[in-house]
Write an enzyme that holds these catalytic residues in place. Structure first.
Site, PDB file in Angstrom:
ATOM      1  N   THR A 155       0.662  -1.236  -0.030  1.00 41.83           N
ATOM      2  CA  THR A 155      -0.097   0.002   0.045  1.00 41.83           C
ATOM      3  C   THR A 155       0.904   1.308   0.078  1.00 41.83           C
ATOM      4  OG1 THR A 155      -1.344   1.466   1.391  1.00 41.83           O
ATOM      5  CG2 THR A 155       0.045  -0.315   2.712  1.00 41.83           C
ATOM      6  N   ASP A 156       0.277   2.419  -0.479  1.00 45.65           N
ATOM      7  CA  ASP A 156       1.075   3.622  -0.514  1.00 45.65           C
ATOM      8  C   ASP A 156       1.021   4.184   1.094  1.00 45.65           C
ATOM      9  OD1 ASP A 156      -1.587   4.355  -0.035  1.00 45.65           O
ATOM     10  OD2 ASP A 156      -1.664   5.763  -1.649  1.00 45.65           O
ATOM     11  N   TYR A 210      -1.653  -0.311  11.098  1.00 46.53           N
ATOM     12  CA  TYR A 210      -2.102  -1.071   9.560  1.00 46.53           C
ATOM     13  C   TYR A 210      -0.664  -0.654   8.793  1.00 46.53           C
ATOM     14  CZ  TYR A 210      -3.309  -1.464   4.983  1.00 46.53           C
ATOM     15  OH  TYR A 210      -3.305  -1.798   3.458  1.00 46.53           O
ATOM     16  N   LYS A 218       1.993  -3.288   7.352  1.00 47.65           N
ATOM     17  CA  LYS A 218       2.432  -3.593   6.067  1.00 47.65           C
ATOM     18  C   LYS A 218       3.855  -2.974   5.593  1.00 47.65           C
ATOM     19  CE  LYS A 218      -0.114  -4.495   3.080  1.00 47.65           C
ATOM     20  NZ  LYS A 218      -0.550  -5.886   2.521  1.00 47.65           N
TER      21      LYS A 218
HETATM   22  P1  NAD Z   1     -10.137  -7.069   2.506  1.00 49.48           P
HETATM   23  O1  NAD Z   1      -9.774  -6.791   3.568  1.00 49.48           O
HETATM   24  O2  NAD Z   1     -11.116  -6.781   1.581  1.00 49.48           O
HETATM   25  O3  NAD Z   1      -9.476  -8.593   2.085  1.00 49.48           O
HETATM   26  C1  NAD Z   1      -8.592  -9.215   2.797  1.00 49.48           C
HETATM   27  C2  NAD Z   1      -8.693 -10.827   2.537  1.00 49.48           C
HETATM   28  O4  NAD Z   1      -7.718 -11.478   3.215  1.00 49.48           O
HETATM   29  C3  NAD Z   1     -10.243 -11.458   2.825  1.00 49.48           C
HETATM   30  O5  NAD Z   1     -10.553 -12.217   2.063  1.00 49.48           O
HETATM   31  C4  NAD Z   1      -9.756 -12.028   4.356  1.00 49.48           C
HETATM   32  O6  NAD Z   1     -10.601 -13.222   4.468  1.00 49.48           O
HETATM   33  C5  NAD Z   1      -8.276 -12.480   3.882  1.00 49.48           C
HETATM   34  N1  NAD Z   1      -7.475 -12.886   5.031  1.00 49.48           N
HETATM   35  C6  NAD Z   1      -7.364 -12.192   6.089  1.00 49.48           C
HETATM   36  N2  NAD Z   1      -6.456 -12.854   7.245  1.00 49.48           N
HETATM   37  C7  NAD Z   1      -5.860 -13.926   6.721  1.00 49.48           C
HETATM   38  C8  NAD Z   1      -5.308 -15.147   6.915  1.00 49.48           C
HETATM   39  N3  NAD Z   1      -4.665 -14.919   8.175  1.00 49.48           N
HETATM   40  N4  NAD Z   1      -5.186 -16.033   6.279  1.00 49.48           N
HETATM   41  C9  NAD Z   1      -5.944 -16.249   4.811  1.00 49.48           C
HETATM   42  N5  NAD Z   1      -6.649 -14.984   4.485  1.00 49.48           N
HETATM   43  C10 NAD Z   1      -6.657 -13.884   5.229  1.00 49.48           C
HETATM   44  O7  NAD Z   1      -8.518  -6.267   1.616  1.00 49.48           O
HETATM   45  P2  NAD Z   1      -8.293  -5.681   0.417  1.00 49.48           P
HETATM   46  O8  NAD Z   1      -8.823  -4.257   0.254  1.00 49.48           O
HETATM   47  O9  NAD Z   1      -8.871  -6.504  -0.781  1.00 49.48           O
HETATM   48  O10 NAD Z   1      -6.800  -5.458   0.129  1.00 49.48           O
HETATM   49  C11 NAD Z   1      -5.828  -6.873  -0.388  1.00 49.48           C
HETATM   50  C12 NAD Z   1      -4.669  -6.341  -0.128  1.00 49.48           C
HETATM   51  O11 NAD Z   1      -4.256  -5.022  -0.897  1.00 49.48           O
HETATM   52  C13 NAD Z   1      -3.996  -5.972   1.105  1.00 49.48           C
HETATM   53  O12 NAD Z   1      -2.791  -6.543   1.408  1.00 49.48           O
HETATM   54  C14 NAD Z   1      -3.979  -4.454   1.356  1.00 49.48           C
HETATM   55  O13 NAD Z   1      -2.920  -4.049   2.408  1.00 49.48           O
HETATM   56  C15 NAD Z   1      -3.635  -4.138  -0.275  1.00 49.48           C
HETATM   57  N6  NAD Z   1      -4.125  -2.683  -0.720  1.00 49.48           N
HETATM   58  C16 NAD Z   1      -5.497  -2.422  -0.550  1.00 49.48           C
HETATM   59  C17 NAD Z   1      -5.796  -1.387  -0.913  1.00 49.48           C
HETATM   60  C18 NAD Z   1      -7.250  -0.737  -0.914  1.00 49.48           C
HETATM   61  O14 NAD Z   1      -7.624   0.358  -1.308  1.00 49.48           O
HETATM   62  N7  NAD Z   1      -8.143  -1.824  -0.409  1.00 49.48           N
HETATM   63  C19 NAD Z   1      -4.866  -0.374  -1.545  1.00 49.48           C
HETATM   64  C20 NAD Z   1      -3.621  -0.785  -1.565  1.00 49.48           C
HETATM   65  C21 NAD Z   1      -3.089  -1.927  -1.058  1.00 49.48           C
HETATM   66  O1  DAU Z   2      -3.983   4.187   0.523  1.00 48.67           O
HETATM   67  C1  DAU Z   2      -4.325   2.632   0.320  1.00 48.67           C
HETATM   68  C2  DAU Z   2      -5.251   2.452   1.470  1.00 48.67           C
HETATM   69  O2  DAU Z   2      -6.496   2.517   1.373  1.00 48.67           O
HETATM   70  C3  DAU Z   2      -5.280   0.768   1.782  1.00 48.67           C
HETATM   71  O3  DAU Z   2      -3.872   0.368   2.100  1.00 48.67           O
HETATM   72  C4  DAU Z   2      -6.044   0.243   2.976  1.00 48.67           C
HETATM   73  O4  DAU Z   2      -6.265  -0.960   2.903  1.00 48.67           O
HETATM   74  C5  DAU Z   2      -7.372   1.006   2.655  1.00 48.67           C
HETATM   75  O5  DAU Z   2      -8.388   0.603   3.753  1.00 48.67           O
HETATM   76  C6  DAU Z   2      -7.349   2.446   2.346  1.00 48.67           C
HETATM   77  O6  DAU Z   2      -7.075   2.999   3.629  1.00 48.67           O
HETATM   78  P1  DAU Z   2      -7.779   4.549   3.874  1.00 48.67           P
HETATM   79  O7  DAU Z   2      -7.532   4.811   5.646  1.00 48.67           O
HETATM   80  O8  DAU Z   2      -7.428   5.662   3.194  1.00 48.67           O
HETATM   81  O9  DAU Z   2      -9.358   4.070   3.765  1.00 48.67           O
HETATM   82  P2  DAU Z   2     -10.967   4.365   4.443  1.00 48.67           P
HETATM   83  O10 DAU Z   2     -11.714   4.053   3.238  1.00 48.67           O
HETATM   84  O11 DAU Z   2     -10.833   3.710   5.796  1.00 48.67           O
HETATM   85  O12 DAU Z   2     -10.731   5.836   4.693  1.00 48.67           O
HETATM   86  C7  DAU Z   2     -10.567   6.831   3.357  1.00 48.67           C
HETATM   87  C8  DAU Z   2     -10.737   8.145   4.214  1.00 48.67           C
HETATM   88  O13 DAU Z   2     -11.900   8.555   4.573  1.00 48.67           O
HETATM   89  C9  DAU Z   2      -9.667   8.571   5.164  1.00 48.67           C
HETATM   90  O14 DAU Z   2      -9.017   9.881   5.140  1.00 48.67           O
HETATM   91  C10 DAU Z   2     -10.436   8.293   6.551  1.00 48.67           C
HETATM   92  C11 DAU Z   2     -11.883   8.783   6.094  1.00 48.67           C
HETATM   93  N1  DAU Z   2     -13.086   8.354   6.601  1.00 48.67           N
HETATM   94  C12 DAU Z   2     -13.110   6.827   6.565  1.00 48.67           C
HETATM   95  C13 DAU Z   2     -14.194   6.363   7.203  1.00 48.67           C
HETATM   96  C14 DAU Z   2     -14.322   4.864   6.986  1.00 48.67           C
HETATM   97  C15 DAU Z   2     -13.960   9.079   7.367  1.00 48.67           C
HETATM   98  O15 DAU Z   2     -13.983  10.437   7.166  1.00 48.67           O
HETATM   99  N2  DAU Z   2     -15.067   8.335   7.697  1.00 48.67           N
HETATM  100  C16 DAU Z   2     -15.348   7.041   7.611  1.00 48.67           C
HETATM  101  O16 DAU Z   2     -16.367   6.425   8.284  1.00 48.67           O
END
Ligand code: NAD
Ligand code: DAU
Length: 349
Positions: free
Chosen positions: A131-132, A156, A160
């Site tokens: 992640t960034d 978190y 990472k």
């Molecule tokens: P998510 O939380 O939606 O999914 C995570 C998945 O991992 C789930 O299916 C969960 O069941 C599985 N998991 C959790 N713990 C586990 C374990 N102990 N063993 C096996 N499986 C397990 O997450 P996401 O948003 O899809 O993110 C996926 C990856 O991408 C992560 O590594 C996250 O850090 C990275 N990432 C996410 C974002 C974002 O915006 N969502 C951005 C950049 C990077």
């Molecule tokens: O940048 C990549 C990351 O983006 C990933 O690595 C993470 O897994 C993913 O969850 C996401 O993290 P953020 O913390 O940026 O995402 P989130 O959707 O939780 O929040 C986005 C922005 O909105 C952040 O500035 C917090 C704000 N927020 C979030 C929630 C849940 C609110 O203002 N209210 C809320 O209820």
């Protein structure tokens, strides 16, 4: 490479990656390993679960013996590692869960790959999805590049960042062939409604308050999840071993502005009077240690590998809203049960 392990394939980004690989590469065997935590959902994969080249394995990456045995049994040639605890707010209330899954789980996979591949690293790849947020928080200016120093600010992002360091340490120490990508905020179908956009979509639909942390001035760079999956495919096949690639949407938004845009889109879709959903916006207590701004310089992946985002943001957001409005069962299933407890703990205090 033919036999590929994708971890976390039942989660938000993972299901789009699994779908892309299963459909695009019928000659590959795709194994999806997922523990099915609250964030993992096999409903996400209904359309491909019967495909011949797809196998689901339920299991926990924190269980070292199980992971070792899995590699011995299947002799994976490539790993795309997405499984993680991914929500910043949950990391603030339970940091150890993030150490266990994100750090120990990743090291278990590295160890298993290292010993399975010990005699032959040719055509092998361990691809770690990061992640960034590992780069910390930006001020008004500047972008994260692949050379930006790590400066994680939340439990978190610290977990990472730590997992990224382990992946690079295994490349340096044991010559494990690895690649890492660091992506910005994803949005799109199948995202669990604890994250900002799906939470607001669900609340707008149900006429519930939209909780905006602080003043809503924090900035994120948004990328459509299918574009992230495309980038992962590109890096997996064309990325140079040992390299890091930043992935981003070149699409920065203040939280308050993105939520207002979402309200306006949903007013139209739900036939509500213009401005109606904006009345739901509620400013709440800020997230502890809330990072101000993330923004990605994605020029390396564009120049080296030719990847750019394919969707305009407004188009992606409309597609996302349409998906949630036409998948009400999915939304109802994931928001019943434990979600209610999480929601009241997070937002009623
Ligand atoms: P998510 O939380 O939606 O999914 C995570 C998945 O991992 C789930 O299916 C969960 O069941 C599985 N998991 C959790 N713990 C586990 C374990 N102990 N063993 C096996 N499986 C397990 O997450 P996401 O948003 O899809 O993110 C996926 C990856 O991408 C992560 O590594 C996250 O850090 C990275 N990432 C996410 C974002 C974002 O915006 N969502 C951005 C950049 C990077
Ligand atoms: O940048 C990549 C990351 O983006 C990933 O690595 C993470 O897994 C993913 O969850 C996401 O993290 P953020 O913390 O940026 O995402 P989130 O959707 O939780 O929040 C986005 C922005 O909105 C952040 O500035 C917090 C704000 N927020 C979030 C929630 C849940 C609110 O203002 N209210 C809320 O209820």
């Amino acid at each position: 490479m033919k036999r590929i392990l994708i971890t976390g394939g039942a989660g938000f980004i993972g299901n789009h990656v699994v779908r892309l690989f299963v459909n695009k590469f019928p000659e590959y065997e795709i194994y999806n390993l997922d523990q099915l935590t609250y964030a993992g959902n096999l409903e996400n994969l209904k359309d491909i679960e019967g495909k011949e080249n797809y196998t689901f394995i339920k299991g926990d990456i924190t269980n070292a013996q199980f992971i070792d045995e899995l590699f011995i049994k299947y002799q994976f040639e490539g790993v795309i590692h997405l499984a993680a605890e991914s929500h910043v707010d949950r990391s603030i209330s339970d940091p150890l869960a993030f150490v266990n899954t994100n750090v120990i789980g990743t090291v278990n996979l590295l160890n298993a790959a290292k010993s399975c591949w010990a005699n032959d690293y040719s055509n092998k790849l361990f691809y770690h999805i990061s992640t960034d947020e590992v780069y910390g928080s930006l001020g008004e200016e500047g972008l994260f590049t692949e050379e930006t120093s790590y400066d994680p600010q939340s439990p978190y992002s610290a977990s990472k960042g730590s997992s990224d360091h382990f992946v690079r340490a295994y490349a340096n120490t044991y010559k494990l062939p690895i690649v890492i990508s660091n992506c910005s905020n994803n949005y799109g179908p199948n995202q669990f409604p604890e994250k900002l956009l799906p939470l607001c979509i669900n609340n707008i639909k149900n006429n519930k308050p939209l909780p905006i942390y602080g003043k809503g001035e924090n900035i994120r760079d948004w990328l459509y999840v299918v574009d992230h999956a495309r980038a992962i495919n590109t890096i997996f096949h064309q990325g140079r071993a040992g390299e890091t690639y930043n992935i981003g949407g070149i699409n920065e938004w203040k939280n308050i502005d993105i939520v207002k845009l979402l309200c306006d889109i949903m007013d139209k879709k739900l036939n509500r009077p213009e401005g109606k959903s904006r009345e739901l916006i509620t400013f709440v207590k800020d997230r502890a240690g809330h990072d101000m701004r993330y923004a990605i310089d994605a020029s390396k992946i564009e120049k080296e590998l030719g990847w750019t985002p394919s969707l305009q943001f407004e188009e992606g957001l409309e597609k996302t809203v349409d998906w949630y409005l036409s998948n009400t069962n999915w939304l109802e299933n994931v928001t019943s049960g434990d979600y209610q407890n999480y929601y009241s703990n997070q937002y009623q205090s």
